[in-house]
Design a protein around this motif. Structure first.
Motif, short mmCIF file in Angstrom:
data_model
loop_
_atom_site.label_atom_id
_atom_site.label_comp_id
_atom_site.label_asym_id
_atom_site.label_seq_id
_atom_site.Cartn_x
_atom_site.Cartn_y
_atom_site.Cartn_z
N MET A 1 1.56 8.95 1.22
CA MET A 1 1.38 7.50 1.36
C MET A 1 0.57 6.95 0.18
SD MET A 1 0.30 5.59 4.87
CE MET A 1 -1.36 5.19 4.38
N THR A 2 0.91 5.74 -0.23
CA THR A 2 0.21 5.13 -1.36
C THR A 2 -1.25 4.85 -1.02
OG1 THR A 2 2.25 3.89 -1.57
CG2 THR A 2 0.46 3.28 -3.07
N THR A 3 -2.11 5.12 -1.98
CA THR A 3 -3.52 4.75 -1.80
C THR A 3 -3.66 3.25 -1.99
OG1 THR A 3 -4.02 6.83 -2.93
CG2 THR A 3 -5.85 5.31 -2.62
N ALA A 4 -4.42 2.59 -1.12
CA ALA A 4 -4.68 1.15 -1.28
C ALA A 4 -6.18 0.92 -1.27
CB ALA A 4 -4.01 0.37 -0.15
N VAL A 5 -6.68 0.36 -2.36
CA VAL A 5 -8.13 0.22 -2.54
C VAL A 5 -8.49 -1.25 -2.74
CG1 VAL A 5 -10.06 0.83 -4.05
CG2 VAL A 5 -8.31 2.52 -3.56
N GLY A 6 -9.44 -1.73 -1.96
CA GLY A 6 -9.93 -3.10 -2.11
C GLY A 6 -11.12 -3.14 -3.07
N ILE A 7 -11.24 -4.27 -3.77
CA ILE A 7 -12.36 -4.46 -4.70
C ILE A 7 -13.05 -5.74 -4.26
CG2 ILE A 7 -13.00 -4.79 -7.13
CD1 ILE A 7 -11.18 -2.45 -6.66
N PHE A 8 -14.35 -5.66 -4.02
CA PHE A 8 -15.08 -6.85 -3.62
C PHE A 8 -16.36 -6.93 -4.45
CE2 PHE A 8 -17.95 -8.92 -0.34
CZ PHE A 8 -17.50 -10.19 -0.64
N GLY A 9 -16.35 -7.86 -5.41
CA GLY A 9 -17.50 -8.00 -6.31
C GLY A 9 -18.30 -9.24 -5.96
N GLY A 10 -19.53 -9.25 -6.41
CA GLY A 10 -20.37 -10.43 -6.20
C GLY A 10 -21.72 -10.23 -6.84
N THR A 11 -22.51 -11.29 -6.79
CA THR A 11 -23.87 -11.16 -7.30
C THR A 11 -24.75 -10.48 -6.25
OG1 THR A 11 -23.46 -13.24 -8.42
CG2 THR A 11 -25.71 -12.46 -8.43
N GLY A 31 -5.19 -2.83 5.96
CA GLY A 31 -4.96 -1.39 6.03
C GLY A 31 -5.36 -0.68 4.74
N LEU A 32 -6.50 -1.12 4.16
CA LEU A 32 -6.96 -0.50 2.90
C LEU A 32 -7.67 0.82 3.20
CD1 LEU A 32 -8.47 -3.76 1.31
CD2 LEU A 32 -6.21 -2.74 0.86
N ASP A 33 -7.50 1.78 2.33
CA ASP A 33 -8.20 3.06 2.53
C ASP A 33 -9.70 2.86 2.42
OD1 ASP A 33 -5.96 5.09 2.65
OD2 ASP A 33 -5.45 3.95 0.86
N ARG A 34 -10.10 2.03 1.46
CA ARG A 34 -11.52 1.77 1.28
C ARG A 34 -11.70 0.48 0.50
NH1 ARG A 34 -10.04 5.87 -2.33
NH2 ARG A 34 -10.57 5.42 -4.50
N VAL A 35 -12.89 -0.09 0.58
CA VAL A 35 -13.21 -1.26 -0.23
C VAL A 35 -14.41 -0.90 -1.11
CG1 VAL A 35 -14.08 -3.65 -0.20
CG2 VAL A 35 -12.31 -2.95 1.44
N ASP A 151 5.17 -17.97 -7.46
CA ASP A 151 6.25 -17.02 -7.16
C ASP A 151 5.72 -15.62 -6.83
OD1 ASP A 151 5.24 -16.65 -9.67
OD2 ASP A 151 7.15 -16.12 -10.59
N LYS A 152 4.40 -15.53 -6.68
CA LYS A 152 3.83 -14.20 -6.40
C LYS A 152 3.26 -14.12 -4.98
CE LYS A 152 2.43 -13.78 -11.26
NZ LYS A 152 2.93 -15.09 -11.74
N ARG A 153 3.39 -15.23 -4.24
CA ARG A 153 2.76 -15.29 -2.92
C ARG A 153 3.48 -14.46 -1.87
NH1 ARG A 153 -1.13 -18.75 -1.61
NH2 ARG A 153 -1.71 -20.20 -3.24
N VAL A 154 2.70 -13.76 -1.04
CA VAL A 154 3.28 -13.06 0.10
C VAL A 154 2.42 -13.37 1.32
CG1 VAL A 154 4.27 -11.14 -1.22
CG2 VAL A 154 1.93 -10.96 -0.39
N THR A 155 3.00 -13.17 2.51
CA THR A 155 2.22 -13.41 3.72
C THR A 155 2.03 -12.12 4.53
OG1 THR A 155 4.28 -14.09 4.78
CG2 THR A 155 2.81 -15.86 4.02
N ASP A 156 2.89 -11.15 4.27
CA ASP A 156 2.80 -9.90 5.03
C ASP A 156 1.95 -8.88 4.25
OD1 ASP A 156 3.11 -7.58 6.42
OD2 ASP A 156 5.32 -7.60 6.42
N PRO A 157 0.82 -8.45 4.84
CA PRO A 157 -0.05 -7.50 4.13
C PRO A 157 0.67 -6.23 3.70
CG PRO A 157 -0.98 -8.11 6.28
CD PRO A 157 0.33 -8.81 6.17
N LYS A 158 1.74 -5.88 4.42
CA LYS A 158 2.47 -4.64 4.06
C LYS A 158 2.99 -4.72 2.63
CE LYS A 158 4.23 -3.29 8.59
NZ LYS A 158 4.69 -4.56 9.21
N ALA A 159 3.30 -5.95 2.18
CA ALA A 159 3.85 -6.12 0.83
C ALA A 159 2.87 -5.60 -0.22
CB ALA A 159 4.17 -7.59 0.58
N LEU A 160 1.57 -5.71 0.08
CA LEU A 160 0.56 -5.29 -0.90
C LEU A 160 0.60 -3.79 -1.15
CD1 LEU A 160 -2.51 -7.43 0.28
CD2 LEU A 160 -0.76 -8.04 -1.40
N LYS A 161 1.19 -3.06 -0.20
CA LYS A 161 1.28 -1.61 -0.39
C LYS A 161 2.61 -1.20 -0.99
CE LYS A 161 -1.87 0.02 3.10
NZ LYS A 161 -1.96 0.74 4.36
N SER A 162 3.51 -2.17 -1.11
CA SER A 162 4.83 -1.83 -1.64
C SER A 162 4.84 -1.85 -3.16
CB SER A 162 5.88 -2.82 -1.12
OG SER A 162 5.66 -4.09 -1.70
#
Ligand code: ATP
Length: 222
Positions: A1-11, A31-35, A151-162
């Motif tokens: 399965m594809t790894t899916a990683v979130g990035i959350f930056g801030g001050t 459904g991210l593996d980690r953030v 033209d890059k918008r999606v609504t289904d989170p599954k698309a982010l793993k595709s």
């Protein structure tokens, strides 16, 4: 399965429960593996000293301790010079499998400024973007960013793993009207910040921390 990683930056000056809920809820929902929670490094050209990057990083470590799926990532604090998100994403990409999906999580206020970021138009080559509605944000969405991502918008989170990068999604979370600005304002007024900031972080505050927080300038975020 594809790894899916979130990035959350801030001050994260200081980190608060609004930050933590965003990272925790979006990790579950998407459904991210980690953030990776990434405090920004030292912003250059400050007039007055703010809270050091090292200290903000320690608060993030205290806040995320024991939180499954949240990884404190100190690469921007370790790096010299300005912390550009483009460079952060590129350095993460270099460590991940080629087909890994990278998802950059941004609150509304950051999303509205996105078109001012260093190499913003190249960021979709490195990551997907998820814009998160924020209860206390007032600024309107930048039309430039909207047009560019149409033209890059999606609504289904599954698309982010595709795909590994290049898509945009919006997410609305149950709002938490907390900001670091509000926390600093309460501290300045000598009022309680319990319930807004993780208790371990509050317990770690020294007189010097409070001094810096209550004199903090608004540091640059990208
Ligand atoms: P400040 O008030 O100093 O600007 P902040 O509370 O916005 O700080 P940052 O460290 O600048 O915190 O924010 C990092 C990220 O967290 C940004 O993408 C921001 O939009 C998001 N964020 C902060 N607070 C919330 C919240 N309550 N709900 C949703 N997103 C938030």
């Amino acid at each position: 399965m594809t790894t899916a990683v979130g990035i959350f930056g801030g001050t994260f000056s200081p980190i608060h429960h609004g930050h933590l809920r965003l990272a925790i809820e979006l990790r579950e929902r998407l459904g991210l593996d980690r953030v990776h929670v990434i405090p920004a490094g030292e912003p250059p050209h400050r007039d007055r000293p703010g809270v050091s990057a090292r200290r903000r990083l320690q608060w993030v470590q205290l806040a995320c301790a024991g939180e499954p799926g949240l990884v404190v990532d100190d690469r921007e604090v370790r790096r010299d010079g300005r912390s550009y998100t483009y460079d952060t994403l590129a350095s993460l990409r270099a460590e991940l499998p080629d087909d890994a999906s990278l998802v950059l999580l941004l609150g509304d206020d950051a999303a509205n400024q996105f078109h001012t970021w260093h190499r913003w138009q190249e960021i979709p080559q490195l990551a997907h973007l998820v814009f998160v509605e924020r209860a206390d944000a007032t600024a309107a969405r930048s039309p430039q960013v909207d047009a560019w991502w149409r033209d890059k918008r999606v609504t289904d989170p599954k698309a982010l793993k595709s795909r590994r990068a290049g898509l945009l999604m919006s997410a609305a979370l149950p709002p938490l009207a907390i900001s670091s600005t509000r926390v600093r304002g309460l501290l300045k007024a000598g009022r309680s910040i319990r319930g807004l900031v993780p208790q371990a972080v509050i317990d770690s505050f020294t007189t010097e921390d409070i001094d810096f927080l209550t004199h903090d300038e608004d540091p640059a975020k990208d």
